[in-house]
Enzyme design. Structure first.
Site, mmCIF file in Angstrom:
data_model
loop_
_atom_site.group_PDB
_atom_site.id
_atom_site.type_symbol
_atom_site.label_atom_id
_atom_site.label_comp_id
_atom_site.label_asym_id
_atom_site.label_seq_id
_atom_site.Cartn_x
_atom_site.Cartn_y
_atom_site.Cartn_z
ATOM 1 N N SER A 58 -4.990 -0.859 -2.212
ATOM 2 C CA SER A 58 -3.691 -0.192 -2.390
ATOM 3 C C SER A 58 -3.857 1.253 -2.828
ATOM 4 O O SER A 58 -3.004 2.095 -2.560
ATOM 5 C CB SER A 58 -2.861 -0.919 -3.453
ATOM 6 O OG SER A 58 -2.258 -2.046 -2.946
ATOM 7 N N ASP B 66 7.175 0.669 -0.504
ATOM 8 C CA ASP B 66 6.534 -0.010 -1.632
ATOM 9 C C ASP B 66 7.590 -0.448 -2.632
ATOM 10 O O ASP B 66 8.696 -0.831 -2.239
ATOM 11 C CB ASP B 66 5.514 0.947 -2.276
ATOM 12 C CG ASP B 66 4.316 0.233 -2.869
ATOM 13 O OD1 ASP B 66 4.511 -0.529 -3.827
ATOM 14 O OD2 ASP B 66 3.191 0.428 -2.381
ATOM 15 N N HIS C 73 3.696 -0.260 -8.912
ATOM 16 C CA HIS C 73 2.765 -0.115 -7.797
ATOM 17 C C HIS C 73 3.080 1.113 -6.949
ATOM 18 O O HIS C 73 2.204 1.924 -6.636
ATOM 19 C CB HIS C 73 2.806 -1.390 -6.949
ATOM 20 C CG HIS C 73 1.731 -1.492 -5.922
ATOM 21 N ND1 HIS C 73 1.876 -1.018 -4.634
ATOM 22 C CD2 HIS C 73 0.493 -2.034 -5.973
ATOM 23 C CE1 HIS C 73 0.773 -1.263 -3.944
ATOM 24 N NE2 HIS C 73 -0.086 -1.887 -4.733
#
Length: 875
Positions: free
Chosen positions: A528, A148, A206
């Site tokens: 996600s 990520d 994220h």
């Protein structure tokens, strides 16, 4: 540490035939690929040195971007004029792909004003709270790789027990982030050169949020930064690998993703989480191929289904399309923490507008009375027209409005009301939930749930003098719409009618860690967030069983035991295309006494119907058990109810249920033994085959022992002949011809006898795919001789052939999504050609031909063919 070396150990062998160039598996164009950059997969019996020698023998000048071992290939940038097809023609090459660009799915700010109690309560949905409390499982000893944006490893959420902050050190004491690498550097955007280093610190957010869901732990941290109320991830003692593939902004390439996957495997990760977004596609992509190899060697891969639920069916992301990988859908959190407004004895949660402040309570005096804005028929109005207030005294009052946003937004209605001196606005959401309103400055404005609005209106009609009261603190409530599949979660199936997504996890309104520089904590929504929840659950399973089963074996346990769920307000089960096997139930997965395989059944369409299936039930308990077989049908999804050729953005739900019978309705299975059951499917009697409804449901085995969880297998099929399903959006006039001028402007063809020019007035073919095609082509035919000259080739899209995914309904700008091929005379003479050929002036027929699904690909019989007529070209 798992290290598998393949290429360097291979000896030279006789080279095999040339490979295949997959120009695009997703329909992406140049804007979504790196120019002159390719992923090459070698045949299994070809060594790395052999392959490079052959590339050089064919005069290909290139630079190696990455070398792979398990994948048996490389990523290269080509400096000579050779394209992907030329690379595929080199002996020893099996497959070639352009390097596609990926992003993480657009994370959505939570719809609700929440605190960290939401993260705690989400575990009630899945049984994780019981697993923590009763089984004392934390994921200790299990390694989870996060591919990520990196991890803010100094965040206290990733601290070891007793420590005040986290750390990153491969050999350091008590560092939970023990492995990792930055493959790109802060400045990487996908369009510049990666600058890798050893520090996977997250500057985006994220990856930190994802890691926090897997295994963040704030329960024992007393120092700042800390949330308002402590929270805990699914597996709070896992060991992390942080594999950073994104810069602070921008996208990343397939080449980097593959490198991260191999490093995670070689670092000994048991599970890798890939909350990445790709387009809808077929499974023949490099990530799926490498993923299957890793899973076969004991790793587990979780990927997100995507956030395109508003685009209709078959929009599942390609991240986890491998047969053994797990594609994870999203469910909304059932719990929320909100300020409340009381009225006539009832308390109702509200969500303040962005302009008011997401964590700012509303505190109006009792004199601010409620005023529902009814029309003459007593129907609540939306407040979009100032005329609706004519003759009404609303000054200093709280106006109750319909929250329907189809006519105007919150800003427009807010400005109208503010101009009339209202004290505030409460907007009743439609159809349910609480909308996130933008609002206007200095105006109290908030949304209410639909059920709250209805209750307030009923009380007002009984006594209009009731007073509004505003809470000073938050309350934890079960939110409207929570606990059900999230609207934004993408629908399956994939281009081969395979069952994806596989399973669902909590992903709507999830509280987790965030980089300290960005506020330390955030409440976000998306697949996600659902994907790492599933990854954390697998870590708990590994710790309990002390085994490292392959990905497909672990996936089966969780799919077998998931909670089959309904859409909010529905009495029927949601489609398998939406929820997969259902919402993950970790307690059931870790305590089940039965397993059933396979973990899904793909029935395909009416023509190819796999009506006879066999399932195997295994009793993994300690005593003989009797199981009763049953069938639970789910919603059928109809995307073509009006004879439309492009699927509805929101499929119509129908009661088209398959008929299911069993070779035995009840079976007795001794401990440790298995029984095979034949399951016979008959297509739904209801449902119009010409409209291609997707029907689905669950085959269920229920144990006789009270309290033991049942196990099930989801199935999905399509009623009708999928080869007759429309591919091109002819309703909007596609495919069509236009003109691209020298400056790039696209205009309509001025006249029927218009003469094109390859340089200044290029013929432009516009296509819009409503469905996947195994081979989407644009062919050029000599108008006089009818000879096939080749496939349209453009610098933007490359050669127009190969598998392609469907288009979204609308693009990011709210316009109809379509692809434009500005043709300047180059053609790809054959699929195995090595370079484009330039045509001169002449008369050409342009034919758009798309292979129909589940056909053999015989042209033209197996294609949807559109002849766009003859174009005259002067230069």
């Amino acid at each position: 540490m798992k290290i598998i070396v393949i290429l360097s150990a291979l000896t030279a062998v006789t080279l095999v035939s040339a490979g295949k160039f997959h120009l695009s598996t997703t329909g992406q164009g140049q804007s979504d690929t790196l120019p002159n950059a390719y992923i090459i997969e070698y045949h299994d019996n070809v060594s790395r040195s052999n392959a490079h020698a052959n590339l050089k023998k064919h005069a290909i000048d290139y630079k190696v971007r990455n070398e792979y071992g398990i994948f048996n290939g490389a990523a290269i940038s080509v400096k000579s004029s050779h394209g992907g097809a030329a690379l595929a023609a080199v002996p020893g090459v099996k497959n070639v792909w352009p390097i596609h660009l990926y992003s993480h799915p657009n994370i959505k700010p939570a719809k609700y004003n929440g605190t960290s109690t939401e993260s705690m309560n989400v575990h009630h949905m899945t049984g994780v709270d019981a697993v923590h409390k009763k089984l004392k499982l934390t994921g200790k000893g299990v390694k989870v790789g996060i591919i990520d944006t990196g991890i803010d490893y100094k965040h206290p959420a990733f601290a070891a027990p007793g420590a005040t902050e986290g750390c990153f050190a491969r050999y350091g004491k008590n560092c939970r982030v023990k492995h990792g690498w930055d493959f790109v550097g802060d400045a990487y955007t996908s369009l510049n050169t990666p600058v890798p280093d050893a520090d996977p610190m997250d500057c985006n957010g994220h990856g930190t949020h994802v890691a926090g869901i897997v295994g963040g732990n704030e329960m024992n941290i007393k120092t700042s930064p800390k949330p308002i109320i402590p929270w805990i991830g699914v597996a709070p003692e896992v060991t992390f690998g942080a594999y950073r593939i994104f810069g602070c902004e921008g996208r990343t390439g397939t080449d980097i993703i593959l490198a991260a996957m191999e490093m995670a495997f070689n670092d000994g990760m048991d599970i890798i989480n890939m909350s990445l977004y790709g387009s809808p596609a077929f499974k023949n992509n490099p990530m799926a191929i490498l993923g299957e190899k890793l899973i076969a060697h004991g790793m587990n891969i979780a990927g997100c289904a995507g956030n395109d639920g508003a685009q209709g069916v078959s929009m599942i992301a390609d991240t986890a399309l491998g047969d053994s990988a797990t594609s994870v859908a999203s469910f909304d959190n059932a719990y929320g923490s909100h300020f409340t407004v009381s009225y006539a004895g009832g308390k109702y949660p509200y969500n303040p507008s962005v302009a008011w402040g997401n964590s700012r309570l509303i505190d109006l005096p009792a004199t601010a009375m409620l005023f529902p804005l009814f029309d003459k028929a007593g129907v609540l109005q939306d407040g979009c027209d100032v005329a609706a207030y004519t003759g009404l005294d609303v000054k200093g009052k709280v106006v109750l409005l319909s929250g329907d946003l189809t006519r105007c937004g919150s800003v427009g209605r807010g400005n109208i009301a503010k101009g009339l001196g209202v004290a505030g606005i409460l907007a009743v959401s439609t159809p349910f939930g609480m909308t996130l309103l933008s609002g206007v400055a200095d105006l109290t404005m908030a949304s209410l749930e639909a059920r709250g609005g209805e209750a307030i209106i009923a009380a007002y009609k009984k006594n209009s003098k009731n007073v509004l009261g505003w809470s000073k603190t938050v309350s934890t409530v079960i939110v409207e719409g929570g606990g059900a599949p999230a609207d934004m979660s993408s629908y399956g199936v994939d281009g081969d009618l395979r069952s994806k997504p596989d399973i669902g996890g909590p992903g709507g309104n999830i509280y987790s860690a965030y980089p300290r520089a960005k506020g330390s904590y955030a409440l976000l929504s998306g697949t996600s967030m659902a994907t790492p929840y599933y990854a954390g659950a697998q870590a708990l399973y590994y710790q309990l069983t002390k085994t490292k089963l392959s990905g497909i074996d672990v996936r089966r346990v969780f799919k077998n035991t998931a909670t089959i769920s309904k859409n909010w307000g529905s009495k029927t089960y949601a489609s398998v295309a939406k929820q997969g096997a259902g919402l993950i139930n970790v307690w059931n997965a870790l305590t089940t006494s039965a397993l059933v395989s396979p973990d899904h059944i793909d029935l395909l369409d009416s023509v190819n119907l796999r009506k006879i299936q066999q399932i195997t039930i295994k009793n993994v308990g300690r005593k003989t058990e009797t199981y009763t077989l049953s069938h639970s049908p789910a919603d059928a999804l109809n995307s073509y109810t009006k004879g439309n050729v492009f699927p509805h953005p929101r499929p119509v739900i129908e009661a088209d249920y398959a008929l299911v019978s069993f070779s035995a309705n009840k079976v007795k299975i001794p401990a440790g033994k298995s029984v095979k059951i034949t399951v016979t499917f008959a297509e739904p009697k209801a449902g119009n085959a010409a409209q291609f409804p997707l029907y689905s449901g669950f085959v269920v085995a229920t144990p006789a022992t009270e309290g033991s969880p049942s196990v099930h297998v989801p199935y999905i099929g399509l009623k009708g002949d999928v080869s007759k399903m429309p591919i091109m959006d002819t309703d909007l006039g596609f495919p069509s011809l236009a003109v691209t001028q020298a400056n790039g402007t696209v205009i309509n063809v001025p006249t029927s006898n218009f003469v094109f020019n390859f340089k200044t007035a290029a013929p432009t073919i516009i296509v819009r795919y409503g469905s996947h095609s195994p081979d989407g082509t644009i062919r050029v035919i000599d108008a006089a001789t009818k000879k096939f000259l080749g496939y349209v080739f453009t610098a933007w899209w490359g050669a127009a052939f190969g598998p392609t995914g469907r288009n979204a309904n609308l693009d990011a700008n709210g316009k109809y999504d379509a692809r434009q091929y500005a043709w300047r005379g180059e053609v790809w003479a054959a699929v195995n050609a090595t370079a484009p050929v330039q045509l001169g002036p002449g008369s050409y027929n342009i034919v758009v031909a798309n292979q129909k699904k589940l056909t053999k690909g015989a042209y033209p019989a197996d294609y949807e063919v559109f002849d766009l007529g003859t174009v005259e070209v002067s230069v």
